[in-house]
Motif scaffolding. Structure first.
Motif, PDB file in Angstrom:
ATOM      1  N   THR A  55      10.714  37.073  21.943  1.00  0.00           N
ATOM      2  CA  THR A  55      12.141  36.913  21.632  1.00  0.00           C
ATOM      3  C   THR A  55      12.625  37.827  20.523  1.00  0.00           C
ATOM      4  OG1 THR A  55      11.989  34.574  22.282  1.00  0.00           O
ATOM      5  CG2 THR A  55      13.926  35.240  21.017  1.00  0.00           C
ATOM      6  N   ALA A  56      11.925  37.821  19.384  1.00  0.00           N
ATOM      7  CA  ALA A  56      12.412  38.576  18.228  1.00  0.00           C
ATOM      8  C   ALA A  56      12.093  40.058  18.310  1.00  0.00           C
ATOM      9  CB  ALA A  56      11.829  37.976  16.947  1.00  0.00           C
ATOM     10  N   GLY A 110       7.601  35.112  18.633  1.00  0.00           N
ATOM     11  CA  GLY A 110       8.100  36.327  18.012  1.00  0.00           C
ATOM     12  C   GLY A 110       7.970  37.539  18.905  1.00  0.00           C
ATOM     13  N   HIS A 121      10.399  28.823  15.561  1.00  0.00           N
ATOM     14  CA  HIS A 121      11.218  29.982  15.220  1.00  0.00           C
ATOM     15  C   HIS A 121      10.469  31.253  15.624  1.00  0.00           C
ATOM     16  CE1 HIS A 121      13.882  27.328  13.206  1.00  0.00           C
ATOM     17  NE2 HIS A 121      13.185  27.191  12.081  1.00  0.00           N
ATOM     18  N   THR A 146       4.633  40.478  14.463  1.00  0.00           N
ATOM     19  CA  THR A 146       5.257  39.314  15.083  1.00  0.00           C
ATOM     20  C   THR A 146       4.989  38.076  14.234  1.00  0.00           C
ATOM     21  OG1 THR A 146       3.258  38.980  16.384  1.00  0.00           O
ATOM     22  CG2 THR A 146       5.051  40.194  17.430  1.00  0.00           C
ATOM     23  N   ALA A 180      19.506  38.871  11.328  1.00  0.00           N
ATOM     24  CA  ALA A 180      18.766  40.133  11.272  1.00  0.00           C
ATOM     25  C   ALA A 180      19.288  40.965  10.118  1.00  0.00           C
ATOM     26  CB  ALA A 180      18.901  40.897  12.591  1.00  0.00           C
ATOM     27  N   VAL A 220      14.031  40.265  11.911  1.00  0.00           N
ATOM     28  CA  VAL A 220      14.772  39.432  12.865  1.00  0.00           C
ATOM     29  C   VAL A 220      14.188  38.032  12.838  1.00  0.00           C
ATOM     30  CG1 VAL A 220      15.351  39.032  15.286  1.00  0.00           C
ATOM     31  CG2 VAL A 220      15.358  41.364  14.375  1.00  0.00           C
ATOM     32  N   VAL A 221      15.056  37.027  12.758  1.00  0.00           N
ATOM     33  CA  VAL A 221      14.655  35.626  12.887  1.00  0.00           C
ATOM     34  C   VAL A 221      15.548  34.979  13.935  1.00  0.00           C
ATOM     35  CG1 VAL A 221      14.437  33.387  11.762  1.00  0.00           C
ATOM     36  CG2 VAL A 221      13.874  35.465  10.491  1.00  0.00           C
ATOM     37  N   VAL A 222      14.946  34.422  14.964  1.00  0.00           N
ATOM     38  CA  VAL A 222      15.690  33.688  15.988  1.00  0.00           C
ATOM     39  C   VAL A 222      15.298  32.229  15.869  1.00  0.00           C
ATOM     40  CG1 VAL A 222      16.189  33.421  18.443  1.00  0.00           C
ATOM     41  CG2 VAL A 222      15.695  35.698  17.509  1.00  0.00           C
ATOM     42  N   LEU A 247      10.003  35.352  14.913  1.00  0.00           N
ATOM     43  CA  LEU A 247      10.247  36.345  13.874  1.00  0.00           C
ATOM     44  C   LEU A 247       9.602  37.683  14.223  1.00  0.00           C
ATOM     45  CD1 LEU A 247       9.257  33.411  12.348  1.00  0.00           C
ATOM     46  CD2 LEU A 247      10.314  34.612  10.437  1.00  0.00           C
ATOM     47  N   ALA A 288      20.656  33.080  15.194  1.00  0.00           N
ATOM     48  CA  ALA A 288      19.731  34.102  14.710  1.00  0.00           C
ATOM     49  C   ALA A 288      20.300  34.865  13.535  1.00  0.00           C
ATOM     50  CB  ALA A 288      19.393  35.073  15.849  1.00  0.00           C
TER      51      ALA A 288
END
Length: 639
Positions: free
Chosen positions: A586-587, A583, A557, A535, A270, A575-577, A559, A268
């Motif tokens: 998770t993000a 999104g 992904h 998101t 950020a 944030v990018v995971v 975001l 990830a």
């Protein structure tokens, strides 16, 4: 025949004159020679004495201290530590093999190191120093120093080496240094004599490499007298070098550590921006690595482990990773449509779950559709069909122009190597790079941040900051150099109607604070700090499949972008995971934690979270691998 007395007298007079002339010439020559000897021996004695001494005098470069790197609050990010080493010079060493044998009795000198020294001496010039051993203990260094007379050509030296006390926290941004390599030398038009010093360190990545000229400093010199065996007898003169500049970066080391800890376990990235100044307060990428390993000479096993890690720990994902922005791009499409006058903020578009163009169906993420939605509702629900419609009305050229206004497609003037500019495509780009005409389907994909569009986490943070303020926020990484503030760039008003920006901000507010918003579960409970966000979920494959049913590398992904407080923006977060799924799930939770840390300047208080989540949040913070507040090497939880 007898000579007359008169002839004899004449001949005698001639001989006398010749004798006098010859004697006088001899006396004059001897006089001149004596005067010359007196001039050389008395009046020029000092000069010739110095010329004689010069046969034993050596001039050596003194490496300067590398400039230090600090965070915005004065915490040391990169420092110098004292190291002990021994070097040898070919011109001063009579019998190299014998010297190495003697050294082996004093210190640990493996056969492979001896072979390396012989090879380097073979290639080196007569006066070029070759490092025999580095990072010696004080005991080993003292042993070599004490036995100096038996080691011709060997010189014990005290030097400085780079150290990163915060280990992996700033690995990607600050980078690391390493010895000058043949590759480095091949890239230089003019080679600084410093680069010939054994094990001299230069920046290899990150800020260390991009600000090398400021950090390096200028060499000093040392004049020493040596005896016939190469042993230094005395120091004749010293001119100290000029230390490199100390540089203060915009980072907050505690915030950076919290970011790295919060992203741990994920692939990830950020970014946290100060909206007012553009200062990059934190820029994280996980997993990371310890830059000290590279300074000391990373082992083959350790390096291969980094290369083979599928989470890619070496690149800086926050500025080098380019990702489809997914639905975080929808603000760009909305503003482009509003500016083009093809839609109003109140106008609705009916979402039935898909749009059909040219015989192809473009689906909304909600297959049953969202019904009639306006701009705010489209952002709140992240309706794809709404943006498919706007794309057809607006056109890619207007969308691309708006993206550039908001900072997309730009790598910015940051002192970081390999920064990606992402991709803000248009018709000309596709024709030039793909050899094909732009089609309507390309516009539909681009409108929801898919297709050819690529952005970095840094760009997404800048985009969010510009939407929040209506100003051309430009990220800044260097706060001051040797105490001289570097100033703030940008900040002028963007040519976007303020009413249009307000409509988009309202939609972002409802994403996080409306009970039907996609990020409502990640809202901030404190009404004075409420967050506006968006998101995003970007596909890495064309086929729509549940993320739980595919390998990690094929998952979407996740975001999230946000700014807060909503009514008085101070910070922007992206944030990018990678392959993180959704999104919202998770993000967004990560972004909320990062935002609250920035707003409070420390671990967020639990009352900033909804009461139903506080137990989970407390447990999460308790398990974070946070470094202590002093920035020491000891890591511990502060929850």
């Amino acid at each position: 025949m007898r000579r007359s007395p008169q002839d004899t007298a004449t001949s005698a007079r001639k001989i006398s004159r010749r004798a006098l002339f010859l004697g006088g010439s001899q006396l004059a020559f001897m006089g001149i020679l004596g005067l010359r000897m007196r001039y050389m021996q008395v009046e020029q004695a000092d000069e010739f004495r110095l010329m004689a001494e010069d046969n034993r005098i050596k001039v050596r470069l003194l490496p300067p201290a590398r400039g230090l790197l600090y965070d915005r609050n004065g915490a040391v990010i990169a420092e110098n530590e004292q190291t002990f080493r021994i070097v040898i010079r070919k011109e001063d060493a009579n019998q190299i093999d014998q010297v190495l044998v003697e050294l082996e009795r004093l210190i640990n000198l493996p056969p492979e190191d001896q072979t390396r020294v012989r090879e380097e001496l073979r290639k080196a010039g007569p006066s070029a120093p070759v490092t025999i051993a580095d990072r010696l203990s004080w005991e080993a260094f003292s042993a070599v120093s004490a036995n100096g007379p038996a080691l011709p050509g060997v010189t014990p030296e005290v030097g400085l080496s780079r150290r990163y006390p915060l280990h992996d926290d700033f690995a990607h941004m600050v980078g690391y240094v390493g010895p000058v390599s043949d590759y480095n030398l091949s890239k230089m038009d003019v080679i600084d004599p410093l680069y010939r010093i054994p094990k001299f360190q230069i920046g290899k990545s990150g800020v260390e490499s991009q600000l090398e000229e400021d950090l390096r400093g200028r060499a000093g010199s040392l004049r020493v007298e040596q005896n016939a065996r190469g042993r230094i007898i005395r120091e004749l003169g010293r001119q100290e070098g000029i230390a490199g500049a100390n540089i203060q970066l915009t980072f907050d080391h505690k915030m950076q550590n919290f970011m790295q800890a919060r992203l741990a376990g994920e692939s990830a990235a950020a970014v946290i921006l100060d909206i007012e100044t553009g200062d990059v307060l934190a820029s994280g990428s996980t997993p990371a690595f310890d830059p000290n390993l590279f300074v000391r000479g990373i082992s083959v096993a350790d390096y291969n482990a980094l290369l083979e890690n599928k989470y890619r720990p070496l690149p800086s994902k926050s500025v080098q990773g380019a990702y489809p922005p997914g639905s975080t791009f929808k603000m760009v499409t909305a503003l482009a449509a509003l500016e083009a006058g093809v839609v109003t903020s109140d106008e609705t578009v009916r979402c039935t779950g898909h749009t059909e163009v040219g015989g192809r169906r473009f689906h909304c993420w909600k297959r049953s559709g969202h019904g009639n939605v306006n701009l705010v509702g489209s952002l709140r629900h992240s309706c794809d069909v709404y943006y498919y419609e706007l794309a057809q009305r607006t056109g890619i050229e207007n969308i691309a122009e708006m993206g550039r206004k908001l900072g997309l497609g730009d790598s910015y003037a940051l002192p970081l190597p390999g920064m990606s500019s992402g991709l803000m495509p248009d018709k000309q780009w596709k024709l030039k790079n793909r050899g094909a005409e732009w089609v309507v389907g390309d516009s539909l994909n681009a409108s929801i941040g898919q297709g050819f569009v690529l952005t970095t986490p840094m760009q997404l943070a800048v985009m969010t900051a510009r939407i929040a303020t209506g100003r051309a926020v430009i990220p800044r990484l260097v706060k001051s150099i040797d105490g001289v503030d570097q100033g703030i760039q940008g900040g002028e008003k963007i040519d976007i109607n303020e009413n249009m920006l307000r409509a988009v901000r309202q939609g972002m507010y409802e994403v996080s604070n409306s009970s039907r918003g996609t990020a409502y579960a990640s809202r901030i409970a404190d009404a004075t700090l409420q967050m506006a966000g968006k998101t995003g979920t970007s596909q890495v494959r064309n086929k729509v499949v549940n993320n739980n049913n595919v390998p990690w590398e094929e998952r979407d992904h996740a975001l999230f972008v946000s700014y807060a407080p909503y009514d008085n923006p101070r910070y922007a977060v992206s944030v990018v995971v990678e392959h993180g799924g959704g999104g919202s799930s998770t993000a967004a939770p990560i972004a909320r934690d990062l935002m609250l840390y920035a707003l409070h300047g420390d671990l967020p208080p639990l009352d900033s979270y909804p009461s139903s989540q506080r137990g989970t949040i407390s447990e999460r913070f308790r398990n974070l691998p946070l470094r202590d507040t002093s920035g020491s090497d000891t890591e511990k939880s502060r929850a």
